[in-house]
Every structure is written in structure tokens, then in C-alpha cells.
Design an enzyme around this catalytic site. Structure first.
Site, short mmCIF file in Angstrom:
data_model
loop_
_atom_site.label_atom_id
_atom_site.label_comp_id
_atom_site.label_asym_id
_atom_site.label_seq_id
_atom_site.Cartn_x
_atom_site.Cartn_y
_atom_site.Cartn_z
CE LYS A 86 38.97 45.41 25.99
NZ LYS A 86 38.06 44.46 25.41
CB CYS A 87 37.59 44.20 35.24
SG CYS A 87 37.92 44.15 37.01
N GLY A 88 40.34 42.51 35.61
CA GLY A 88 40.90 41.25 36.09
C GLY A 88 39.86 40.38 36.78
#
Length: 159
Positions: free
Chosen positions: A36-38
């Protein structure tokens, strides 16, 4: 603390124990990941590196961690599905671990002791990358923002 990367082991997302000695003779890129990290689009670049160089004794090892802004909240099944379906990941992925603090996984304790970073040995964010040469020696640490494409020329020189 263990004195060699090859003395360490980790559990896969499927719950199997894997000895790092299984990767002896390969160049290895160890990465702490978060779906879910950019920076998660880096999974694509990591997979490209893996596919391009796996026949030249190179492997990427992914270690999910939920220590940065709760960006890996899922369980092993969620992580595996997201990595495979959203990013096409085929390189080995391991069980979710801590990369900082009192419960730091032994692999990250070892790598941080060998290769400090800007903030000392602490992992700053998801997608910090550690390159281990074919002799099992940690040689270079890459920042989270260093895209896999930028690592390719270094990798080619190491292979």
C-alpha cells in the site's frame, strides 16, 4: 549475531522456512516491501530485474513490513495475492517482519550492521534495498526512492 548472511533463515508467505544458504552463489537484492506504499510501483521494476537476470544467478528477496504508516496491513494471503495480481511478482516473498526496533528480523539486523544508512543503521522507509554479492557479502545499500531501473547498471557490473 550471525556472522554470515548464509547462516540466516526466514519464513515464506506460505509458512515454509528457507535458509539463506539456499541462495549461495547468487547475487541477491533484499528489499523491505509494502503493497500500500506510494513506492509500491517499484514491484514492477524489481520483477523486471529479477526476470532479466535470474538466469545469471540473481534473485530478489521481498520482505513485507508494516512499520511505516501501516502500509502493509494485510495477512500473508492478502500480501501474496496483491503482489502476484497487481504487480506480477514471481520472486520469493517472505512473511511480514519488523525491520526496525526490538523485534527486528535477524536478516535486517545483520544487513543494517553491515551497511549503515543516512540515519545510521535504521531503515528509513519501505523499499530500502540491500545488495549482497555472489560470495554472500553485503556490498551496497540503496535508498527507498532509488528505483530498480537505477540499480541495473550497478547490478550488471556485479554479475
Amino acid at each position: 549475531m550471525k556472522t554470515s548472511f548464509y547462516e540466516l533463515e526466514a519464513e515464506t508467505l506460505q509458512g515454509n522456512k528457507v535458509k539463506m544458504s539456499d541462495y549461495e552463489g547468487k547475487a541477491i537484492l533484499v528489499v523491505n516491501t509494502a503493497t500500500k506504499c506510494g513506492l509500491a510501483p517499484q514491484f514492477d521494476g524489481l520483477e523486471t530485474l529479477y526476470q532479466t537476470y535470474k538466469d545469471k544467478d540473481f534473485v530478489v528477496l521481498g520482505f513485507p513490513s508494516n512499520q511505516f504508516a501501516n502500509q502493509e496491513p494485510g495477512n500473508a494471503k492478502n500480501i501474496e495475492e496483491t503482489c502476484r495480481i497487481n504487480f506480477g511478482v514471481t520472486f520469493p516473498m517472505f512473511a511480514k517482519i519488523d525491520v526496525n526496533g526490538s523485534n527486528t528480523h535477524p536478516i535486517f539486523k545483520y544487513l543494517k550492521s553491515q551497511l549503515g544508512g543516512i540515519f545510521g543503521s535504521r531503515i528509513k522507509w519501505n523499499f530500502t534495498k540491500f545488495f549482497i554479492d555472489k560470495n554472500g557479502k553485503p556490498v551496497k545499500r540503496f535508498a527507498p526512492t532509488t528505483k530498480p531501473e537505477k540499480i541495473e547498471s550497478f547490478l550488471k557490473n556485479q554479475l
